[in-house]
Design a protein around this motif. Structure first.
Motif, PDB file in Angstrom:
ATOM      1  N   GLY A 188       0.827  -1.374  -0.164  1.00 29.64           N
ATOM      2  CA  GLY A 188      -0.325   0.288  -0.138  1.00 29.64           C
ATOM      3  C   GLY A 188       1.022   1.255   0.129  1.00 29.64           C
ATOM      4  N   VAL A 189       0.620   2.029   0.800  1.00 29.78           N
ATOM      5  CA  VAL A 189       0.828   3.400   0.507  1.00 29.78           C
ATOM      6  C   VAL A 189       1.786   3.639   2.337  1.00 29.78           C
ATOM      7  N   ILE A 190       2.612   4.936   2.426  1.00 29.58           N
ATOM      8  CA  ILE A 190       2.833   4.808   3.917  1.00 29.58           C
ATOM      9  C   ILE A 190       2.396   6.927   3.770  1.00 29.58           C
ATOM     10  N   PHE A 191       1.788   6.890   4.935  1.00 28.20           N
ATOM     11  CA  PHE A 191       1.436   7.803   5.399  1.00 28.20           C
ATOM     12  C   PHE A 191       1.991   9.184   6.884  1.00 28.20           C
ATOM     13  N   THR A 192       1.944   9.674   6.787  1.00 29.30           N
ATOM     14  CA  THR A 192       2.265  10.535   7.783  1.00 29.30           C
ATOM     15  C   THR A 192       1.420  11.152   8.983  1.00 29.30           C
ATOM     16  N   THR A 193       1.897  11.725  10.105  1.00 29.67           N
ATOM     17  CA  THR A 193       1.087  11.757  10.580  1.00 29.67           C
ATOM     18  C   THR A 193       1.320  12.890  11.712  1.00 29.67           C
ATOM     19  N   VAL A 245      -5.611  -4.962  12.687  1.00 27.89           N
ATOM     20  CA  VAL A 245      -3.797  -4.002  13.060  1.00 27.89           C
ATOM     21  C   VAL A 245      -2.774  -4.755  12.729  1.00 27.89           C
ATOM     22  N   LEU A 246      -1.596  -5.003  11.838  1.00 33.60           N
ATOM     23  CA  LEU A 246      -0.291  -5.082  11.992  1.00 33.60           C
ATOM     24  C   LEU A 246       0.937  -4.703  12.311  1.00 33.60           C
ATOM     25  N   GLN A 247       0.397  -3.518  13.553  1.00 36.26           N
ATOM     26  CA  GLN A 247       1.517  -2.996  13.850  1.00 36.26           C
ATOM     27  C   GLN A 247       1.089  -2.320  15.180  1.00 36.26           C
ATOM     28  N   GLU A 248       1.119  -2.603  16.226  1.00 36.04           N
ATOM     29  CA  GLU A 248       1.054  -0.987  16.987  1.00 36.04           C
ATOM     30  C   GLU A 248       1.735  -0.235  17.243  1.00 36.04           C
ATOM     31  N   PRO A 249       1.626   1.141  18.036  1.00 35.03           N
ATOM     32  CA  PRO A 249       2.531   1.683  17.269  1.00 35.03           C
ATOM     33  C   PRO A 249       3.596   1.694  18.126  1.00 35.03           C
ATOM     34  N   MET A 250       4.955   1.786  17.583  1.00 39.08           N
ATOM     35  CA  MET A 250       6.697   2.009  17.951  1.00 39.08           C
ATOM     36  C   MET A 250       7.433   2.573  17.656  1.00 39.08           C
ATOM     37  N   ASP A 251       8.443   3.374  18.462  1.00 38.90           N
ATOM     38  CA  ASP A 251       9.837   3.931  17.886  1.00 38.90           C
ATOM     39  C   ASP A 251      10.348   3.278  17.226  1.00 38.90           C
ATOM     40  N   GLN A 252      10.803   3.282  15.912  1.00 35.02           N
ATOM     41  CA  GLN A 252      11.645   2.436  15.406  1.00 35.02           C
ATOM     42  C   GLN A 252      12.757   3.304  15.312  1.00 35.02           C
ATOM     43  N   ARG A 266       8.070   7.178  14.616  1.00 41.63           N
ATOM     44  CA  ARG A 266       6.625   6.302  15.173  1.00 41.63           C
ATOM     45  C   ARG A 266       6.489   5.342  14.466  1.00 41.63           C
ATOM     46  N   ASP A 267       5.900   4.654  14.157  1.00 42.34           N
ATOM     47  CA  ASP A 267       4.529   4.316  13.085  1.00 42.34           C
ATOM     48  C   ASP A 267       3.801   2.999  13.801  1.00 42.34           C
ATOM     49  N   CYS A 268       2.721   2.798  13.082  1.00 39.75           N
ATOM     50  CA  CYS A 268       1.999   1.961  12.921  1.00 39.75           C
ATOM     51  C   CYS A 268       1.440   1.170  11.583  1.00 39.75           C
ATOM     52  N   ALA A 269       1.196  -0.098  11.590  1.00 42.76           N
ATOM     53  CA  ALA A 269       0.285  -0.571  10.286  1.00 42.76           C
ATOM     54  C   ALA A 269      -0.552  -0.974   9.926  1.00 42.76           C
ATOM     55  N   PHE A 270      -1.931  -1.355   9.888  1.00 46.62           N
ATOM     56  CA  PHE A 270      -2.795  -1.874   9.730  1.00 46.62           C
ATOM     57  C   PHE A 270      -3.021  -2.180   7.871  1.00 46.62           C
ATOM     58  N   ASN A 329      -4.594  -4.800   1.878  1.00 48.30           N
ATOM     59  CA  ASN A 329      -3.269  -4.185   1.200  1.00 48.30           C
ATOM     60  C   ASN A 329      -3.057  -2.984   2.885  1.00 48.30           C
ATOM     61  N   VAL A 330      -1.053  -3.134   3.003  1.00 45.84           N
ATOM     62  CA  VAL A 330      -0.802  -3.277   3.907  1.00 45.84           C
ATOM     63  C   VAL A 330      -0.044  -1.173   3.872  1.00 45.84           C
ATOM     64  N   LEU A 331      -0.877  -0.205   5.312  1.00 45.50           N
ATOM     65  CA  LEU A 331      -1.133   1.202   5.459  1.00 45.50           C
ATOM     66  C   LEU A 331       0.239   0.821   6.266  1.00 45.50           C
ATOM     67  N   ARG A 332       1.257   2.144   6.623  1.00 47.54           N
ATOM     68  CA  ARG A 332       1.564   2.080   7.047  1.00 47.54           C
ATOM     69  C   ARG A 332       1.604   3.815   8.054  1.00 47.54           C
ATOM     70  N   PHE A 333       1.351   4.132   8.935  1.00 45.87           N
ATOM     71  CA  PHE A 333       1.064   5.617   9.112  1.00 45.87           C
ATOM     72  C   PHE A 333       2.431   5.383  10.282  1.00 45.87           C
ATOM     73  N   MET A 334       3.190   6.576  10.157  1.00 45.59           N
ATOM     74  CA  MET A 334       4.130   7.702  10.381  1.00 45.59           C
ATOM     75  C   MET A 334       4.279   9.067  11.028  1.00 45.59           C
TER      76      MET A 334
END
Length: 137
Positions: free
Chosen positions: A84-89, A106-113, A118-122, A128-133
């Motif tokens: 999918g895509v990666i969004f910023t927030t 939910v694929l990944q709860e919020p975590m510091d990389q 800091r990102d999460c994924a759904f 489709n995999v969407l990441r939010f950072m």
């Protein structure tokens, strides 16, 4: 060169479910909804980026795809292996709470990389995999 991203494409198998997710959960605006030859393309985008759009398209929308190619794309989408895509927030945690409340997978709860975000994924309703950072301060 002065290149800028204008559109990207995400395959979806149910446009109404996709609209409910991208518009109602993520807050994107629907910019266009076009049907052609039994297929449908819905364009969504962030009000903060009026010149960047995401086109929600049928899997294997190209007329050059064979029936076998179309079936293979449908299977890949069903497995959730298409990217999918990666969004910023501004707040990964607030966005996570809203999207989780919608019932999204939910694929990944919020975590510091370790690379400074800091990102999460759904998964969206089509898988489709969407990441939010959230960028580091």
């Amino acid at each position: 060169m002065d290149l800028k991203l204008h559109q990207c494409f995400i395959a979806v198998d149910d446009h109404d479910k996709a609209i409910a997710f991208y518009r109602d959960v993520l807050g994107l605006e629907v910019r266009n909804d076009v049907g052609f030859e039994g297929m449908r393309w819905v364009t969504v985008g962030s009000p903060l980026q009026p010149d960047v759009s995401i086109v929600l398209e049928p899997p294997a929308a190209s007329p050059d795809f064979s029936p076998a190619d179309r079936e293979a794309m449908a299977q890949l989408l069903a497995k959730g292996v298409l990217r999918g895509v990666i969004f910023t927030t501004e707040s990964c945690d607030a966005l996570y709470a809203k999207v989780e409340e919608s019932g999204a997978d939910v694929l990944q709860e919020p975590m510091d990389q370790p690379y400074g975000v800091r990102d999460c994924a759904f998964r969206d309703p089509a898988g489709n995999v969407l990441r939010f950072m959230e960028r580091a301060a």
